[in-house]
Scaffold this active site. Structure first.
Site, PDB file in Angstrom:
ATOM      1  N   ARG A  51      47.266 -26.779  13.963  1.00  9.73           N
ATOM      2  CA  ARG A  51      46.287 -26.803  12.698  1.00  9.73           C
ATOM      3  C   ARG A  51      44.950 -27.159  12.901  1.00  9.73           C
ATOM      4  O   ARG A  51      44.066 -26.417  12.269  1.00  9.73           O
ATOM      5  CB  ARG A  51      46.933 -27.956  11.727  1.00  9.73           C
ATOM      6  CG  ARG A  51      48.229 -27.534  10.827  1.00  9.73           C
ATOM      7  CD  ARG A  51      49.077 -28.770  10.590  1.00  9.73           C
ATOM      8  NE  ARG A  51      49.647 -29.065  12.118  1.00  9.73           N
ATOM      9  CZ  ARG A  51      50.786 -28.361  12.415  1.00  9.73           C
ATOM     10  NH1 ARG A  51      51.327 -27.608  11.700  1.00  9.73           N
ATOM     11  NH2 ARG A  51      51.074 -28.695  13.590  1.00  9.73           N
ATOM     12  N   LYS A  80      38.057 -28.045  36.972  1.00  8.12           N
ATOM     13  CA  LYS A  80      37.411 -27.979  38.276  1.00  8.12           C
ATOM     14  C   LYS A  80      36.816 -29.397  38.625  1.00  8.12           C
ATOM     15  O   LYS A  80      35.982 -29.500  39.394  1.00  8.12           O
ATOM     16  CB  LYS A  80      36.504 -27.066  38.279  1.00  8.12           C
ATOM     17  CG  LYS A  80      36.938 -25.281  38.075  1.00  8.12           C
ATOM     18  CD  LYS A  80      35.809 -24.660  38.032  1.00  8.12           C
ATOM     19  CE  LYS A  80      36.206 -23.352  38.024  1.00  8.12           C
ATOM     20  NZ  LYS A  80      34.816 -22.405  37.826  1.00  8.12           N
ATOM     21  N   HIS A 129      41.164 -39.738  14.042  1.00  3.04           N
ATOM     22  CA  HIS A 129      41.157 -38.532  13.865  1.00  3.04           C
ATOM     23  C   HIS A 129      40.572 -38.269  12.356  1.00  3.04           C
ATOM     24  O   HIS A 129      41.246 -37.941  11.436  1.00  3.04           O
ATOM     25  CB  HIS A 129      42.827 -38.047  13.732  1.00  3.04           C
ATOM     26  CG  HIS A 129      42.890 -36.507  13.931  1.00  3.04           C
ATOM     27  ND1 HIS A 129      42.258 -35.562  13.569  1.00  3.04           N
ATOM     28  CD2 HIS A 129      44.145 -35.989  13.937  1.00  3.04           C
ATOM     29  CE1 HIS A 129      42.531 -34.471  13.669  1.00  3.04           C
ATOM     30  NE2 HIS A 129      43.843 -34.395  13.931  1.00  3.04           N
TER      31      HIS A 129
HETATM   32  C1  NCD Z   1      48.308 -34.999  14.426  1.00  4.84           C
HETATM   33  C2  NCD Z   1      47.260 -35.367  15.699  1.00  4.84           C
HETATM   34  O1  NCD Z   1      46.928 -34.435  16.592  1.00  4.84           O
HETATM   35  O2  NCD Z   1      46.968 -36.598  15.620  1.00  4.84           O
HETATM   36  N1  NCD Z   1      48.097 -33.562  14.342  1.00  4.84           N
HETATM   37  C3  NCD Z   1      47.213 -33.149  13.762  1.00  4.84           C
HETATM   38  O3  NCD Z   1      46.113 -32.883  13.981  1.00  4.84           O
HETATM   39  N2  NCD Z   1      47.529 -32.593  12.351  1.00  4.84           N
HETATM   40  C4  NCD Z   1      49.450 -35.690  14.374  1.00  4.84           C
HETATM   41  C5  NCD Z   1      50.426 -35.551  15.542  1.00  4.84           C
HETATM   42  O4  NCD Z   1      50.096 -34.967  16.447  1.00  4.84           O
HETATM   43  O5  NCD Z   1      51.532 -36.190  15.545  1.00  4.84           O
END
Ligand code: NCD
Length: 307
Positions: A51, A80, A129
């Protein structure tokens, strides 16, 4: 120039601007179709993604821009031995903006110190995130019509889940938020989030192990996957992976206005039968991710729609 490394890099006004712009993009897509003409987004993904990477790329394409990048550490010169700093210095000669995901906490922050173009943290280890958080905020705003006065249950791997940490930081700044933290003992929220974010802002919260006991009190249920790749040993993962499975029988205990979010990917924590329930928002949430990233790219590049 501005980067987005931590959700707290954005003020509430800036978040409001991005969410309002995302909604305008949803309502008037054609106005935005050439805004990024001649611009390039690089996606540097040192960790797996579906996503986040593809929605960034789709976002840039729908703005009329172009994309380049790599989708695994193995297919880049990091295999590398090249440092993140050197990779970013070079890529910032080729692209106008960079989205980076890395398994090491802090790698995008380090990259931002070396980059000549804006860096967006697309996930750093178990840390942050922020673009998932913008996605979550847009989803809550669209589903509920507000970002305040909410009882938010977060369920699953609260220890390693970076989406959880970022969402708690960001939404703690809105009025009248309450958290219900649902996890096994071993996967409780890290101490720094509990003390420095939740307690220091005097936000009411409880920590519980049973989903059934609390699901009836929630406005939002944010489900998460147990983060296998962050465990030190596989036996612990296997023991904890199916701690919570939301199915229709548990959903029967919830109120009719519940919104179920999940950053995805899902493993077992939500039964497929729940997908047909109108309270399941997670696929709409994934779509919102594209629009909010369009708004973010425009904002960081200082671009506006042609009138
Ligand atoms: C999440 C992540 O990468 O932290 N995924 C995402 O970006 N939608 C959640 C997950 O990996 O569980």
């Amino acid at each position: 120039m501005k980067h987005l490394i931590d959700p707290m890099d954005l003020s509430l006004e800036e978040i409001d601007h991005i969410l309002t712009l995302a909604q305008d993009i949803i309502d008037h897509k054609e106005k935005y179709s050439q805004v990024c003409r001649g611009k390039k987004l690089a996606t540097l993904f040192f960790e797996p993604s579906t996503r986040t990477r593809l929605s960034f790329e789709a976002a840039m394409m729908e703005l009329g821009g172009n994309v380049l990048g790599f989708s695994s550490a193995n297919s880049s010169s990091s295999a590398k031995g090249e440092s993140v700093g050197d990779t970013v210095k070079v890529v910032s000669c080729y692209a106008d903006i960079i989205a980076m995901r890395h398994f090491k906490e802090g790698a995008p922050m380090l990259a931002s110190m070396k980059s000549d173009v804006p860096i967006i943290n697309a996930g750093d280890g178990g840390h942050n995130h922020p673009t998932q958080t913008l996605t979550d905020l847009l989803t809550i705003k669209r589903e509920k019509g507000r970002l305040s006065d909410l009882t938010i249950g977060l369920c699953g791997d609260l220890m390693f889940g970076r989406t959880v940490h970022s969402l708690i930081k960001a939404i703690s700044r809105y009025e009248n938020i309450r958290f219900v933290l649902i996890s096994p003992e071993e996967l409780k929220i890290p101490d720094y989030i509990r003390t420095e974010v939740i307690e220091s802002n005097n936000i009411p919260y409880m920590e519980v192990t049973s989903m059934e006991d609390v699901i009836g009190d929630l406005d939002i249920l944010y489900m998460t996957r147990v983060q296998r790749e962050r465990f030190f040993n596989e036996a612990d993962y296997i023991r904890l992976k199916d701690s919570y499975i939301l199915d229709n029988s548990k959903l029967a205990l919830a109120n009719q206005n519940l919104s179920i979010l999940h950053p995805l990917p899902r493993v077992n924590e939500i039964a497929v039968e729940v997908d047909d329930d109108p309270r399941a928002c997670y696929f709409r949430q994934a779509l919102n991710g594209k629009y909010v990233r369009m708004a973010l790219i425009m904002t960081l590049l200082g671009l506006e729609a042609d009138e």
